[in-house]
Design an enzyme around this catalytic site. Structure first.
Site, short mmCIF file in Angstrom:
data_model
loop_
_atom_site.label_atom_id
_atom_site.label_comp_id
_atom_site.label_asym_id
_atom_site.label_seq_id
_atom_site.Cartn_x
_atom_site.Cartn_y
_atom_site.Cartn_z
N ASN A 45 -5.48 5.41 -2.58
CA ASN A 45 -5.25 5.80 -1.19
C ASN A 45 -5.17 7.31 -1.02
O ASN A 45 -5.55 7.85 0.02
CB ASN A 45 -4.00 5.11 -0.63
CG ASN A 45 -4.37 3.79 0.02
OD1 ASN A 45 -5.53 3.57 0.38
ND2 ASN A 45 -3.42 2.90 0.14
N SER B 149 0.84 -1.20 0.00
CA SER B 149 0.00 0.00 0.00
C SER B 149 0.87 1.25 0.00
O SER B 149 0.41 2.33 -0.36
CB SER B 149 -0.86 0.06 1.26
OG SER B 149 -1.58 -1.11 1.43
N GLU C 259 -5.09 -1.35 -8.88
CA GLU C 259 -4.15 -0.39 -9.43
C GLU C 259 -2.91 -1.14 -9.91
O GLU C 259 -2.37 -1.96 -9.16
CB GLU C 259 -3.77 0.64 -8.37
CG GLU C 259 -4.93 1.56 -8.03
CD GLU C 259 -4.65 2.37 -6.78
OE1 GLU C 259 -4.41 3.57 -6.90
OE2 GLU C 259 -4.68 1.78 -5.68
N HIS D 225 -2.11 -3.38 -6.81
CA HIS D 225 -2.73 -3.01 -5.53
C HIS D 225 -4.21 -3.36 -5.56
O HIS D 225 -5.03 -2.64 -6.14
CB HIS D 225 -2.50 -1.51 -5.29
CG HIS D 225 -2.90 -1.07 -3.93
ND1 HIS D 225 -3.74 0.00 -3.70
CD2 HIS D 225 -2.58 -1.55 -2.70
CE1 HIS D 225 -3.91 0.15 -2.40
NE2 HIS D 225 -3.22 -0.77 -1.77
N1 LIG Z 1 -5.64 -4.78 4.54
C1 LIG Z 1 -5.95 -4.02 3.49
O1 LIG Z 1 -7.06 -3.48 3.36
C2 LIG Z 1 -4.94 -3.84 2.37
C3 LIG Z 1 -5.35 -3.28 1.15
C4 LIG Z 1 -4.44 -3.18 0.10
C5 LIG Z 1 -3.13 -3.60 0.30
N2 LIG Z 1 -2.74 -4.12 1.50
C6 LIG Z 1 -1.37 -4.61 1.63
O2 LIG Z 1 -1.40 -6.03 1.46
C7 LIG Z 1 -0.36 -6.62 2.25
C8 LIG Z 1 -0.97 -7.67 3.19
O3 LIG Z 1 -1.90 -7.03 4.01
P1 LIG Z 1 -2.93 -7.90 4.90
O4 LIG Z 1 -3.90 -6.93 5.42
O5 LIG Z 1 -3.38 -9.09 4.16
O6 LIG Z 1 -1.96 -8.37 6.09
P2 LIG Z 1 -2.14 -9.64 7.06
O7 LIG Z 1 -1.34 -9.32 8.27
O8 LIG Z 1 -3.57 -10.01 7.19
O9 LIG Z 1 -1.41 -10.82 6.26
C9 LIG Z 1 -0.03 -10.87 6.04
C10 LIG Z 1 0.34 -12.34 5.94
O10 LIG Z 1 1.69 -12.43 5.47
C11 LIG Z 1 2.32 -13.47 6.16
N3 LIG Z 1 3.77 -13.28 6.12
C12 LIG Z 1 4.53 -12.46 6.86
N4 LIG Z 1 5.82 -12.58 6.51
C13 LIG Z 1 5.87 -13.50 5.52
C14 LIG Z 1 6.93 -14.06 4.76
N5 LIG Z 1 8.20 -13.70 4.95
N6 LIG Z 1 6.62 -14.98 3.82
C15 LIG Z 1 5.32 -15.36 3.62
N7 LIG Z 1 4.29 -14.87 4.32
C16 LIG Z 1 4.56 -13.93 5.26
C17 LIG Z 1 1.74 -13.40 7.57
O11 LIG Z 1 1.93 -14.62 8.28
C18 LIG Z 1 0.28 -13.08 7.27
O12 LIG Z 1 -0.50 -14.26 7.13
C19 LIG Z 1 0.34 -5.48 2.96
O13 LIG Z 1 1.46 -5.09 2.18
C20 LIG Z 1 -0.72 -4.38 2.98
O14 LIG Z 1 -0.16 -3.08 3.05
C21 LIG Z 1 -3.62 -4.27 2.53
#
Ligand SMILES: NC(=O)c1ccc[n+]([C@@H]2O[C@H](COP(=O)([O-])OP(=O)(O)OC[C@H]3O[C@@H](n4cnc5c(N)ncnc54)[C@H](O)[C@@H]3O)[C@@H](O)[C@H]2O)c1
Length: 301
Positions: free
Chosen positions: A195, A122, A157, A145
């Site tokens: 965003n 993000s 995106e 994204h």
């Molecule tokens: N939550 C949102 O609304 C949203 C929207 C768009 C983008 N994002 C982006 O998406 C990404 C994930 O966000 P999320 O909300 O799903 O987070 P989350 O915490 O729900 O999930 C992250 C997952 O990644 C795993 N993980 C951590 N380190 C790892 C590694 N080295 N190898 C493999 N897996 C690993 C964790 O165990 C976890 O299951 C982030 O970069 C976030 O900024 C989030």
């Protein structure tokens, strides 16, 4: 550039749903996390999502089974070999540069030359990530994204880095369109397009409440009945993650200044552990079935 097999790294809230986007379009999709248990839990959550769709008649039991069979859970702790023959891999792990760049370096070494690597970050520069991977992979590296919940929200995106070749950007847009998404090309700037719009909008909603102009509930009514939004902005914020939003606000504030000044009330909620729906409270209080049951946030009293 035909793409058949997909990969997602990180089986959390975004990763599992992103895997579902590819799997429900009929593609074999590897879904990995640092522990096999986490990857399997991600897949299990999707089973729940699809079971509801079957119950509502939006999908048949056969379609659900086929979709679930397309998702291959894997543990990435020791090896990422399961991704070797994927055509496109979306990383959706923690929002930490070192974590993401380490994942990409390992994927770069394990995958075929033609694999396209993408990040769902993000807030981290796509160009900085591409540069940390390898010179050879940089032309085939970009940002994708997705929005939450990724299997429902159509917008993605697509963010080329400085060295991404146009052919790759177009191929990724094409495959996203083919799976039912509406891709939008954005420059690699802080916050991309969505965003910047979204945070600017909700920070103004927060200011309306903080300045005593309107209550949380009335701002939500403005969204519903004045702007035609499907739900109020504060309800939406609660269903996302207030802690993630505050983190991104600070990044946008640093990049663009005052128009993204973080909300003091939201910071107080996060400090008090009120992250939104998933913790049972945020701007609203929520029951375990995801229904609003009141408003006990400190500033609402
Ligand atoms: N939550 C949102 O609304 C949203 C929207 C768009 C983008 N994002 C982006 O998406 C990404 C994930 O966000 P999320 O909300 O799903 O987070 P989350 O915490 O729900 O999930 C992250 C997952 O990644 C795993 N993980 C951590 N380190 C790892 C590694 N080295 N190898 C493999 N897996 C690993 C964790 O165990 C976890 O299951 C982030 O970069 C976030 O900024 C989030």
């Amino acid at each position: 550039m035909e793409m058949k097999k997909f990969g997602v790294v990180g089986a959390g809230m975004m990763g599992a749903e992103i895997a579902l986007c590819f799997a429900q379009a009929g593609h074999e999709t590897v879904l990995g996390d640092i522990k096999m248990e986490f990857a399997e839990n991600g897949k299990k959550r999707l089973e729940g999502v699809l079971a509801k769709r079957v119950a509502k008649g939006k999908m048949t039991q056969e379609q659900m089974t086929a979709t679930m069979n397309n998702i291959i859970p894997t543990c990435t702790a020791d090896s990422v070999a399961a991704y070797a023959d994927c055509d496109l891999i979306v990383e959706a792990a923690l929002e930490v540069f070192e974590v993401k760049s380490d994942i990409f370096r390992r994927l770069d070494e394990a995958c075929k030359e033609t694999t396209i690597l993408a990040s769902n970050t993000s807030s981290i520069s796509i160009t900085k990530l591409a540069t940390a991977v390898s010179k050879a992979r940089a032309p085939r590296f970009l940002g994708t994204h997705f929005n939450s919940p990724a299997s429902i929200m159509k917008l993605v995106e697509v963010i080329p880095a400085v060295n991404t070749v146009d052919e790759v950007t177009e191929a990724v847009k094409d495959v996203l369109t083919a799976i039912g998404k509406e891709p939008v090309k954005c420059k690699d700037v802080v916050g991309f397009g969505l965003n910047r719009l979204f945070h600017c909008f909700y920070l103004e909603a927060c200011r309306l409440v903080e300045e005593g102009v309107c209550s949380v509930e009335d701002v939500d009514k403005i969204c519903l009945y004045g702007l035609g939004h499907p739900q109020g902005i504060f309800k939406l914020l609660d269903t996302l993650s207030l802690s993630l939003d505050v983190t991104v606000d600070k990044i946008l504030f640093e990049a663009y200044g005052d128009r993204f000044r973080p909300s003091a009330d939201m910071q107080r909620l996060v400090d008090a552990g009120h992250y939104g729906k998933k913790t049972g409270s945020g701007y609203y209080d929520w029951d375990e079935n995801g229904k609003v049951i009141g408003m006990s946030a400190p500033f609402c009293k």
